[in-house]
Design a protein around this motif. Structure first.
Motif, PDB file in Angstrom:
ATOM      1  N   TRP A   1       9.120  -3.124   2.116  1.00  0.00           N
ATOM      2  CA  TRP A   1       9.624  -3.187   1.143  1.00  0.00           C
ATOM      3  C   TRP A   1       8.547  -3.368   0.143  1.00  0.00           C
ATOM      4  O   TRP A   1       8.799  -2.386  -1.221  1.00  0.00           O
ATOM      5  CB  TRP A   1      10.841  -4.096   0.674  1.00  0.00           C
ATOM      6  CG  TRP A   1      12.203  -4.365   1.347  1.00  0.00           C
ATOM      7  CD1 TRP A   1      12.444  -3.012   1.493  1.00  0.00           C
ATOM      8  CD2 TRP A   1      12.855  -5.477   1.878  1.00  0.00           C
ATOM      9  NE1 TRP A   1      13.514  -3.243   2.164  1.00  0.00           N
ATOM     10  CE2 TRP A   1      13.922  -4.837   2.589  1.00  0.00           C
ATOM     11  CE3 TRP A   1      12.582  -6.827   2.399  1.00  0.00           C
ATOM     12  CZ2 TRP A   1      14.603  -5.201   3.201  1.00  0.00           C
ATOM     13  CZ3 TRP A   1      13.240  -7.097   2.574  1.00  0.00           C
ATOM     14  CH2 TRP A   1      14.328  -6.736   3.537  1.00  0.00           C
ATOM     15  N   LEU A   2       7.642  -3.776   0.389  1.00  0.00           N
ATOM     16  CA  LEU A   2       6.281  -3.332  -0.549  1.00  0.00           C
ATOM     17  C   LEU A   2       5.654  -2.108  -0.705  1.00  0.00           C
ATOM     18  O   LEU A   2       5.466  -1.717  -2.141  1.00  0.00           O
ATOM     19  CB  LEU A   2       5.334  -4.380   0.072  1.00  0.00           C
ATOM     20  CG  LEU A   2       3.967  -4.662  -0.957  1.00  0.00           C
ATOM     21  CD1 LEU A   2       4.542  -5.278  -2.327  1.00  0.00           C
ATOM     22  CD2 LEU A   2       3.362  -5.122   0.099  1.00  0.00           C
ATOM     23  N   GLU A   3       5.946  -1.407   0.712  1.00  0.00           N
ATOM     24  CA  GLU A   3       5.435   0.339   0.235  1.00  0.00           C
ATOM     25  C   GLU A   3       6.743   1.145  -0.631  1.00  0.00           C
ATOM     26  O   GLU A   3       6.004   1.807  -0.906  1.00  0.00           O
ATOM     27  CB  GLU A   3       5.084   0.866   1.956  1.00  0.00           C
ATOM     28  CG  GLU A   3       4.840   1.998   2.270  1.00  0.00           C
ATOM     29  CD  GLU A   3       4.796   2.654   3.307  1.00  0.00           C
ATOM     30  OE1 GLU A   3       4.216   4.256   4.271  1.00  0.00           O
ATOM     31  OE2 GLU A   3       4.929   2.106   4.392  1.00  0.00           O
ATOM     32  N   LEU A   4       7.682   0.640  -0.018  1.00  0.00           N
ATOM     33  CA  LEU A   4       9.249   1.775  -0.840  1.00  0.00           C
ATOM     34  C   LEU A   4       8.373   1.861  -2.480  1.00  0.00           C
ATOM     35  O   LEU A   4       8.738   2.201  -3.132  1.00  0.00           O
ATOM     36  CB  LEU A   4      10.280   0.864   0.166  1.00  0.00           C
ATOM     37  CG  LEU A   4      10.589   1.205   0.938  1.00  0.00           C
ATOM     38  CD1 LEU A   4      11.364   0.290   1.050  1.00  0.00           C
ATOM     39  CD2 LEU A   4      10.822   3.055   1.081  1.00  0.00           C
ATOM     40  N   VAL A   5       8.567   0.316  -3.037  1.00  0.00           N
ATOM     41  CA  VAL A   5       8.011  -0.333  -3.892  1.00  0.00           C
ATOM     42  C   VAL A   5       6.569   0.068  -4.862  1.00  0.00           C
ATOM     43  O   VAL A   5       6.955   0.935  -5.977  1.00  0.00           O
ATOM     44  CB  VAL A   5       8.399  -1.794  -4.578  1.00  0.00           C
ATOM     45  CG1 VAL A   5       7.451  -1.962  -5.699  1.00  0.00           C
ATOM     46  CG2 VAL A   5       9.485  -2.318  -3.947  1.00  0.00           C
ATOM     47  N   LEU A   6       5.973   0.125  -4.501  1.00  0.00           N
ATOM     48  CA  LEU A   6       4.489   0.361  -4.548  1.00  0.00           C
ATOM     49  C   LEU A   6       3.670   1.567  -3.996  1.00  0.00           C
ATOM     50  O   LEU A   6       3.050   2.206  -4.220  1.00  0.00           O
ATOM     51  CB  LEU A   6       3.534  -0.482  -4.257  1.00  0.00           C
ATOM     52  CG  LEU A   6       3.978  -2.087  -5.072  1.00  0.00           C
ATOM     53  CD1 LEU A   6       2.291  -3.008  -5.091  1.00  0.00           C
ATOM     54  CD2 LEU A   6       3.507  -1.814  -6.677  1.00  0.00           C
ATOM     55  N   GLY A   7       4.291   2.015  -2.977  1.00  0.00           N
ATOM     56  CA  GLY A   7       3.501   3.077  -2.247  1.00  0.00           C
ATOM     57  C   GLY A   7       3.372   4.473  -3.448  1.00  0.00           C
ATOM     58  O   GLY A   7       2.893   5.805  -2.999  1.00  0.00           O
ATOM     59  N   GLU A   8       4.072   4.779  -4.419  1.00  0.00           N
ATOM     60  CA  GLU A   8       4.149   5.455  -5.069  1.00  0.00           C
ATOM     61  C   GLU A   8       2.612   5.903  -6.309  1.00  0.00           C
ATOM     62  O   GLU A   8       2.113   6.639  -6.364  1.00  0.00           O
ATOM     63  CB  GLU A   8       5.218   6.340  -6.065  1.00  0.00           C
ATOM     64  CG  GLU A   8       4.555   7.398  -6.913  1.00  0.00           C
ATOM     65  CD  GLU A   8       6.483   7.776  -7.514  1.00  0.00           C
ATOM     66  OE1 GLU A   8       6.235   8.419  -8.438  1.00  0.00           O
ATOM     67  OE2 GLU A   8       7.449   7.457  -6.792  1.00  0.00           O
ATOM     68  N   ALA A   9       2.983   4.484  -6.369  1.00  0.00           N
ATOM     69  CA  ALA A   9       1.520   4.037  -7.764  1.00  0.00           C
ATOM     70  C   ALA A   9      -0.395   3.574  -6.523  1.00  0.00           C
ATOM     71  O   ALA A   9      -0.998   4.279  -7.059  1.00  0.00           O
ATOM     72  CB  ALA A   9       1.563   2.647  -8.128  1.00  0.00           C
TER      73      ALA A   9
END
Length: 203
Positions: free
Chosen positions: A124-132
Motif C-alpha cells: 500500500w505504501l507503493e500504491l500511495v507514494l509510487g507516483e511521487a
C-alpha cells in the motif's frame, strides 16, 4: 477536477502548515507548564491547556492545506481524526494520558497496516507514494519492511517515554525527538532510494 488535484504550494508554507501546530503546542506548554488556568470552574494544567490550543490549530492548518492543494493524504486525515478524538478526551476529562497515547496508536496503526499489506502481497505504501517517488517494486518492499519496524519501535518508545518520564520530557520527545527519528530514517535510506530508483533500472 485535475486542476484542483495538481495545485501546489511553496515548500516553506507547506512545512509551516504541517509543523506549525506542533511548535504552537510546544510553545504554549513551555509557557504554561507551571501554571494552573481555571476555565468554566475547572482547573487545567499547562499540558491540557496546550492540547486545548493544539487541536483547533491543527484542524485549521489541515483545512488550509486542503483548501490550498485540493487534497489530503490518508495520514493527514487519520492524524486529524485521532487528534480531535484523543485531544478532545484529554480536555473533556482533564486527563493528559489520552493525548500522550495518541502517537502510540498512530504508529501502531501504520505498522499494522503496512505489515498487513506485505502479508497480503499488496504494497500500500507503493500504491500511495509510487507516483511521487518512482522506485522499483523490490525497493518499496524493502522500505516498507523497514518502516514497519520503525513505526513499531516508535510506538514502543512513545509508551516508554510518557509512562516513565516527565511531561516536559515527553513534549520534547514529541516535538523534536520523533520528527528527528523520521528524518534520520529517511536519510539513512537514501542509498536504497538511489539503488532502486526507476532511472537505475536497466529496463
Amino acid at each position: 477536477m485535475s486542476d484542483t488535484d495538481n495545485r501546489k504550494i511553496s515548500p516553506g508554507l507547506k512545512i509551516a502548515l504541517e509543523y506549525g501546530p506542533l511548535i504552537v503546542f510546544f510553545a504554549v506548554f513551555m509557557l504554561a507548564r507551571d501554571r494552573v488556568v481555571t476555565l468554566g470552574g475547572e482547573d487545567y494544567g499547562g499540558f491540557v491547556l496546550a492540547t486545548m490550543v493544539f487541536v483547533p490549530v491543527l484542524a485549521a492548518s489541515i483545512l488550509a492545506l486542503w483548501r490550498l492543494t485540493g487534497r489530503l493524504s490518508a495520514m493527514q486525515v487519520m492524524t486529524l481524526v485521532l487528534v480531535v478524538v484523543f485531544g478532545g478526551l484529554t480536555v473533556w476529562l482533564n486527563d493528559e494520558r489520552f493525548f500522550k497515547m495518541k502517537p502510540t496508536i498512530i504508529y501502531a496503526i501504520f505498522a499494522g497496516l503496512l505489515g498487513l499489506g506485505l502479508a497480503l502481497r499488496r504494497n500500500w505504501l507503493e500504491l500511495v507514494l509510487g507516483e511521487a517517488l518512482p522506485m522499483q517494486h523490490e525497493g518499496w518492499v524493502r522500505l516498507t519492511r523497514r518502516l514497519v519496524l520503525l513505526f513499531a519501535a516508535m510506538a514502543v518508545a512513545n509508551e516508554f517515554v510518557w509512562r516513565t518520564m516527565s511531561d516536559t520530557a515527553w513534549v520534547n520527545f514529541k516535538t523534536f525527538g520523533l520528527p528527528l527519528i523520521m528524518f534520520a530514517f529517511f536519510m539513512a535510506n537514501a542509498r536504497l532510494f538511489n539503488r532502486y530508483a526507476l532511472d537505475n533500472d536497466e529496463g
